[in-house]
Design a protein around this motif. Structure first.
Motif, PDB file in Angstrom:
ATOM      1  N   VAL A 145       0.616  -1.180  -0.209  1.00 38.50           N
ATOM      2  CA  VAL A 145       0.409   0.118   0.324  1.00 38.50           C
ATOM      3  C   VAL A 145       0.569   1.324   0.375  1.00 38.50           C
ATOM      4  N   LEU A 146       2.154   1.514   0.978  1.00 39.66           N
ATOM      5  CA  LEU A 146       3.037   2.013   0.705  1.00 39.66           C
ATOM      6  C   LEU A 146       3.098   2.626  -0.172  1.00 39.66           C
ATOM      7  N   GLN A 147       4.110   1.838  -0.933  1.00 37.95           N
ATOM      8  CA  GLN A 147       4.731   0.965  -1.860  1.00 37.95           C
ATOM      9  C   GLN A 147       4.025   1.973  -3.418  1.00 37.95           C
ATOM     10  N   MET A 148       2.544   1.441  -3.781  1.00 35.30           N
ATOM     11  CA  MET A 148       1.921   2.280  -4.665  1.00 35.30           C
ATOM     12  C   MET A 148       1.690   3.220  -4.335  1.00 35.30           C
ATOM     13  N   GLN A 149       1.569   4.255  -2.974  1.00 36.33           N
ATOM     14  CA  GLN A 149       1.772   5.791  -2.691  1.00 36.33           C
ATOM     15  C   GLN A 149       2.407   6.196  -3.340  1.00 36.33           C
ATOM     16  N   ARG A 150       3.602   5.958  -4.022  1.00 38.57           N
ATOM     17  CA  ARG A 150       4.529   6.515  -4.643  1.00 38.57           C
ATOM     18  C   ARG A 150       4.731   5.888  -5.481  1.00 38.57           C
ATOM     19  N   LEU A 151       4.317   5.063  -6.763  1.00 38.34           N
ATOM     20  CA  LEU A 151       4.937   4.442  -7.741  1.00 38.34           C
ATOM     21  C   LEU A 151       3.303   5.280  -8.984  1.00 38.34           C
ATOM     22  N   PRO A 152       3.650   5.268 -10.245  1.00 35.99           N
ATOM     23  CA  PRO A 152       3.256   6.113 -10.961  1.00 35.99           C
ATOM     24  C   PRO A 152       1.546   5.039 -11.242  1.00 35.99           C
ATOM     25  N   ASP A 153       0.533   5.399 -11.908  1.00 36.71           N
ATOM     26  CA  ASP A 153      -0.398   4.364 -12.504  1.00 36.71           C
ATOM     27  C   ASP A 153       0.092   3.209 -13.490  1.00 36.71           C
ATOM     28  N   ASP A 154       0.648   4.020 -14.487  1.00 35.86           N
ATOM     29  CA  ASP A 154       0.871   3.109 -15.566  1.00 35.86           C
ATOM     30  C   ASP A 154       2.284   2.653 -16.134  1.00 35.86           C
ATOM     31  N   ASP A 155       2.902   4.313 -15.971  1.00 36.37           N
ATOM     32  CA  ASP A 155       5.049   3.620 -16.598  1.00 36.37           C
ATOM     33  C   ASP A 155       5.722   4.034 -14.896  1.00 36.37           C
ATOM     34  N   TRP A 156       6.134   2.548 -15.134  1.00 38.52           N
ATOM     35  CA  TRP A 156       7.106   3.002 -13.956  1.00 38.52           C
ATOM     36  C   TRP A 156       8.009   2.899 -14.301  1.00 38.52           C
ATOM     37  N   SER A 157       8.726   3.130 -15.293  1.00 41.66           N
ATOM     38  CA  SER A 157      10.342   3.566 -15.848  1.00 41.66           C
ATOM     39  C   SER A 157      10.419   4.521 -15.534  1.00 41.66           C
ATOM     40  N   SER A 158       9.903   5.278 -14.801  1.00 39.11           N
ATOM     41  CA  SER A 158      10.220   7.189 -15.028  1.00 39.11           C
ATOM     42  C   SER A 158      10.072   6.555 -12.977  1.00 39.11           C
ATOM     43  N   ALA A 159       9.731   6.668 -12.427  1.00 33.28           N
ATOM     44  CA  ALA A 159       9.892   5.991 -10.618  1.00 33.28           C
ATOM     45  C   ALA A 159      11.281   5.471 -10.631  1.00 33.28           C
ATOM     46  N   ALA A 160      12.166   4.498 -11.461  1.00 27.94           N
ATOM     47  CA  ALA A 160      13.219   4.235 -11.077  1.00 27.94           C
ATOM     48  C   ALA A 160      14.294   4.783 -11.542  1.00 27.94           C
ATOM     49  N   ASP A 161      14.227   5.896 -12.771  1.00 29.48           N
ATOM     50  CA  ASP A 161      14.956   6.655 -13.051  1.00 29.48           C
ATOM     51  C   ASP A 161      14.900   8.070 -12.091  1.00 29.48           C
ATOM     52  N   SER A 162      13.900   8.551 -11.156  1.00 32.05           N
ATOM     53  CA  SER A 162      14.538   9.407 -10.064  1.00 32.05           C
ATOM     54  C   SER A 162      12.858   9.121  -9.454  1.00 32.05           C
ATOM     55  N   PRO A 163      13.348   8.606  -8.285  1.00 34.54           N
ATOM     56  CA  PRO A 163      12.991   7.966  -6.775  1.00 34.54           C
ATOM     57  C   PRO A 163      12.882   9.266  -6.168  1.00 34.54           C
ATOM     58  N   THR A 164      11.877   9.157  -5.303  1.00 29.87           N
ATOM     59  CA  THR A 164      10.919  10.286  -4.402  1.00 29.87           C
ATOM     60  C   THR A 164      11.575   9.641  -3.048  1.00 29.87           C
ATOM     61  N   PRO A 165      12.477  10.706  -2.295  1.00 27.56           N
ATOM     62  CA  PRO A 165      13.540  10.649  -1.090  1.00 27.56           C
ATOM     63  C   PRO A 165      12.148  10.110  -0.469  1.00 27.56           C
ATOM     64  N   THR A 166      12.458   9.276   0.870  1.00 27.58           N
ATOM     65  CA  THR A 166      12.156   9.084   1.879  1.00 27.58           C
ATOM     66  C   THR A 166      12.404   9.830   3.558  1.00 27.58           C
TER      67      THR A 166
END
Length: 204
Positions: free
Chosen positions: A176-197
């Protein structure tokens, strides 16, 4: 963290790596004994598996699991051994839990993810838990170990998000927590630019 590997053999007596609040390694403990009502901070990982059609693999945790039995979650989770490469640990669990073998490309999704969650019975998960994405080829065979996985299904990321929002089936708190930080469809952008926690990376 990216690479192509073949998963290794699961050890007979799995240990977890204990960490201090800065992420420094301070020791090890037996996995079978570490999860209690006062679980120490330790190193883990989560992995999402994505197929060539963009769908991701969800798994239902086996009813005998000590933490969050029966809930739906990402493809697999695990604990790297002391000095074990994280990608190697991911591939080890993909083979052990899901029977996924052969060439798998693993990339980081949320390298700084950290969480703490408490079950209704008081058992605690307390982890620095980098999240990875494993790309598998078309036609990959998934043969889950029934002691680890009760069921599995392929869905789009948006369908998984909708499943969480509906609340009709239990989903693991880390997913649940991980999905709050990941985009709806294309996860490649999340891999390139992770949001710091603010979670520190593990260090020796």
């Amino acid at each position: 963290m990216a690479g192509r590997h073949v998963g290794s053999v699961e050890p007979d007596h799995e240990h977890v790596v204990l960490l201090d609040e800065s992420g420094k390694v301070i020791g090890t403990a037996l996995k079978a004994e570490v999860h209690t009502t006062d679980t120490p901070l330790h190193l883990a990982f989560s992995c999402y598996v994505v197929g060539s059609d963009g769908r991701v693999l969800l798994t239902q945790r086996a009813p005998a699991k000590r933490t969050w039995p029966g809930v739906w979650t990402n493809a697999c989770c695990g604990h790297p051994g002391l000095d074990e490469d994280l990608v190697g640990a991911v591939l080890r669990r993909l083979t052990h839990e899901l029977g996924i073998r052969g060439e798998v490309e693993v990339t980081p999704l949320l390298p700084d993810f950290r969480y703490r969650a408490v079950m209704d019975n008081g058992i605690v998960e307390n982890e620095i838990c980098p999240v990875f994405l494993a790309h598998v080829p078309a036609g990959v065979t998934v043969t889950p170990d029934p002691s680890e996985v009760a069921d599995h299904r392929w869905v789009t990321p948006a369908e998984f998000r909708a499943l969480i929002a509906a609340g009709d089936v239990p989903v693991s708190p880390w997913a649940v927590l991980q999905m709050q930080r990941l985009p709806d469809d294309d996860w490649s952008s999340a891999a390139d630019s992770p949001t710091p926690t603010g979670a520190p990376p593990p260090t020796s």
